[in-house]
Design an enzyme around this catalytic site. Structure first.
Site, PDB file in Angstrom:
ATOM      1  N   CYS A 144      -3.801   4.253   8.198  1.00 11.48           N
ATOM      2  CA  CYS A 144      -3.887   3.592   9.262  1.00 11.48           C
ATOM      3  C   CYS A 144      -2.486   3.885  10.363  1.00 11.48           C
ATOM      4  CB  CYS A 144      -4.263   2.389   9.230  1.00 11.48           C
ATOM      5  SG  CYS A 144      -5.253   1.652   8.211  1.00 11.48           S
ATOM      6  N   SER A 147     -11.366  -5.108   0.484  1.00 15.05           N
ATOM      7  CA  SER A 147     -11.857  -4.113   1.287  1.00 15.05           C
ATOM      8  C   SER A 147     -12.858  -3.218   0.223  1.00 15.05           C
ATOM      9  CB  SER A 147     -10.920  -3.098   1.888  1.00 15.05           C
ATOM     10  OG  SER A 147     -11.372  -2.011   2.392  1.00 15.05           O
ATOM     11  N   THR A 190     -25.361  -7.935  12.861  1.00 17.21           N
ATOM     12  CA  THR A 190     -26.229  -7.526  11.667  1.00 17.21           C
ATOM     13  C   THR A 190     -25.561  -7.522  10.403  1.00 17.21           C
ATOM     14  OG1 THR A 190     -27.693  -6.841  13.330  1.00 17.21           O
ATOM     15  CG2 THR A 190     -28.156  -6.035  11.369  1.00 17.21           C
ATOM     16  N   HIS A 198     -14.267  -0.179   0.655  1.00 15.20           N
ATOM     17  CA  HIS A 198     -13.972   1.358   0.014  1.00 15.20           C
ATOM     18  C   HIS A 198     -12.763   1.751  -0.679  1.00 15.20           C
ATOM     19  CE1 HIS A 198     -10.897   2.831   3.385  1.00 15.20           C
ATOM     20  NE2 HIS A 198     -11.373   1.465   3.798  1.00 15.20           N
ATOM     21  N   GLN A 242      -4.992  -3.933  -1.973  1.00 12.24           N
ATOM     22  CA  GLN A 242      -4.476  -2.751  -2.751  1.00 12.24           C
ATOM     23  C   GLN A 242      -4.462  -3.286  -4.340  1.00 12.24           C
ATOM     24  OE1 GLN A 242      -4.851   0.248  -2.196  1.00 12.24           O
ATOM     25  NE2 GLN A 242      -4.407   0.559  -0.065  1.00 12.24           N
ATOM     26  N   ASN A 244       0.787  -1.219   0.021  1.00 15.61           N
ATOM     27  CA  ASN A 244      -0.037   0.156  -0.257  1.00 15.61           C
ATOM     28  C   ASN A 244       0.911   1.299  -0.038  1.00 15.61           C
ATOM     29  OD1 ASN A 244       0.221  -1.527   2.548  1.00 15.61           O
ATOM     30  ND2 ASN A 244      -0.060   0.647   3.589  1.00 15.61           N
TER      31      ASN A 244
HETATM   32  N1  PMP Z   1      -4.576  -3.819   3.986  1.00 12.82           N
HETATM   33  C1  PMP Z   1      -4.067  -2.936   3.193  1.00 12.82           C
HETATM   34  C2  PMP Z   1      -2.840  -3.381   2.488  1.00 12.82           C
HETATM   35  C3  PMP Z   1      -4.216  -1.619   3.179  1.00 12.82           C
HETATM   36  O1  PMP Z   1      -3.898  -0.810   2.469  1.00 12.82           O
HETATM   37  C4  PMP Z   1      -5.622  -1.297   4.173  1.00 12.82           C
HETATM   38  C5  PMP Z   1      -6.254  -0.003   4.057  1.00 12.82           C
HETATM   39  N2  PMP Z   1      -5.339   1.143   4.493  1.00 12.82           N
HETATM   40  C6  PMP Z   1      -6.085  -2.251   4.992  1.00 12.82           C
HETATM   41  C7  PMP Z   1      -5.532  -3.444   4.706  1.00 12.82           C
HETATM   42  C8  PMP Z   1      -7.209  -1.846   6.003  1.00 12.82           C
HETATM   43  O2  PMP Z   1      -8.495  -1.762   5.277  1.00 12.82           O
HETATM   44  P1  PMP Z   1      -9.631  -1.363   5.984  1.00 12.82           P
HETATM   45  O3  PMP Z   1      -9.617   0.265   5.593  1.00 12.82           O
HETATM   46  O4  PMP Z   1     -10.847  -1.771   4.827  1.00 12.82           O
HETATM   47  O5  PMP Z   1      -9.763  -1.650   7.331  1.00 12.82           O
END
Ligand code: PMP
Length: 391
Positions: A329, A201, A239, A203, A183, A154
């Site tokens: 993150c 994921s 849910t 979003h 990614q 990422n």
């Molecule tokens: N894995 C990777 C390689 C990511 O880039 C991300 C998001 N930064 C995640 C996991 C976590 O994704 P989510 O926002 O859906 O928790």
């Protein structure tokens, strides 16, 4: 002021066509899909249709699609779930192999499992940020139960040799292979046939926020992390996020359909920017480029000692350019990039990095604006020091 969003890897806007489905489902499918009444059955039917659509696109069984709240949860479920199931059935210490450049949702899971008494091997990467299949092979022991390696990094866009790893593991008995595909999904080619657990994921691919998938192949034993009503085959109680799931199925359909054309375009855009960067002094490119790089991610560093990630990002944002340094993150921790440190062992490069991530809406004019802005920032900082940069 102009706004140029170049942080699509952190989160992408919901796709306009997906949005229509999402709103309709939010308005009309409000009943709980676990409820034993007519409206509940209807919601449940639509969720199961979405599951079947996703399964058919990915050529897996619908039973193998587990809906989660996103990739962080999927990664936790995959790794901690498999580890705990294996510990229960084994008298030996359980061993897991991962890499030093995984996303924090994998890396910190493994750190946590170490505290719990599991044995973890973190394989290194080369200067391109790639793991070696041979090193993973040599790390396998009689007590190894899981290998977890991401598809596309990422921060740098480096593509890992997933097919080679999966083939190597397949010949090694009872070891499961987990891939964090966040990614890479709808960006880089992937063959899921020899992957046991796969994370994606919503979003990041034009679906709503708060939804993700863990693909769990049928023979895999794992313990749930969340207990309750036993939804998602008992693996993920709670849910079901009906509009989220519907948006995910639509985003996957569109993402797969448009993948090749979109990535061809982004590849050219990336090449144009890389070419332009070469003539800007004091910039190095950290993404490896070529076949082992996914072009939607471009990571650079400034070689000016005072121009660290936070300062560059701030100066860029004053020009309306939105980018990031590490994964969203980890970025608030304001440290140097763990990933770039592992790749380069260079504190300056790791402290001064910026990640640009693109989608197909970024055009040539945007790319020119980015290059021009970067050049102006670097030239002014060199001349006057970082505080003298005008907007
Ligand atoms: N894995 C990777 C390689 C990511 O880039 C991300 C998001 N930064 C995640 C996991 C976590 O994704 P989510 O926002 O859906 O928790």
């Amino acid at each position: 002021m102009r706004l140029l969003y170049l942080d699509y890897c952190a989160s992408a806007p919901i796709h306009p066509k997906v949005y229509e489905h999402y709103i309709k489902a939010s308005k009309e499918l409000y009943a709980n899909p676990s409820s034993a009444h007519q409206l509940g059955f209807e919601s449940n039917g639509i969720v199961e249709e979405a599951r079947e659509d996703i399964a058919s696109i990915l050529e897996i069984s619908p039973r193998e699609v587990i809906f989660t709240s996103g990739a962080t949860e999927s990664n936790n479920l995959a790794i901690i779930g498999v580890a705990r199931a294996a510990r229960k059935s084994s008298t030996e210490k359980v061993h897991i192999i991962t890499s030093v450049i995984e996303h924090s949702s994998v890396f910190n899971c493994c750190k946590y499992l170490e505290e719990e008494g599991f044995e973890i091997t973190y394989v290194p990467v080369d200067m391109d940020g790639r793991v070696s299949v041979e090193t993973i092979k040599n790390s396998i022991k009689s007590n190894t139960i899981l290998v977890s390696i991401m598809h596309v990094n990422n921060e740098t866009g480096t593509i890992q040799p997933i097919d080679e790893i999966s083939k190597m593991i397949k010949g090694k008995g009872n070891i499961f292979f987990h891939v964090d595909g966040v990614q890479g999904f709808t960006k880089a080619a992937i063959d899921l046939s020899d992957i046991d657990l796969y994370t994606l994921s919503g979003h990041k691919i034009g679906a709503a926020k708060g939804v993700g998938v863990l693909i769990v192949k049928e023979n895999i034993k794992l313990k749930p992390m969340i207990f309750g009503g036993g939804q998602e085959a008992g693996l993920r109680s709670g849910t079901t996020n009906v509009p989220g799931v519907i948006s995910l199925a639509e985003a996957i359909k569109i993402g797969i359909l448009e993948k090749n054309e979109k990535m061809e375009y982004i590849k050219k855009l990336n090449a144009f920017i890389v070419d332009g960067l070469k003539s800007i002094p004091g910039i190095v490119i950290n993404s490896p480029g070529g076949e082992i790089s996914s072009p939607h991610i471009l990571n650079i560093s400034s070689t000016e000692p005072g121009l660290n990630s936070a300062i560059i990002l701030n100066l860029l944002s004053k020009k309306g350019i939105i980018a990031s340094s590490q994964s969203a993150c980890s970025s608030k921790s304001n440290k140097q990039s763990r990933i770039l440190m592992e790749m380069t062992n260079d504190t300056l490069i790791s402290s001064n990095s910026v990640r640009f991530s693109f989608n197909e809406s970024v055009n040539r004019e945007d790319a020119e604006y980015l290059l021009d802005s970067l050049e102006k920032i670097i030239i002014q900082v060199r001349k006057n020091g970082r505080f003298a940069v005008s907007i």
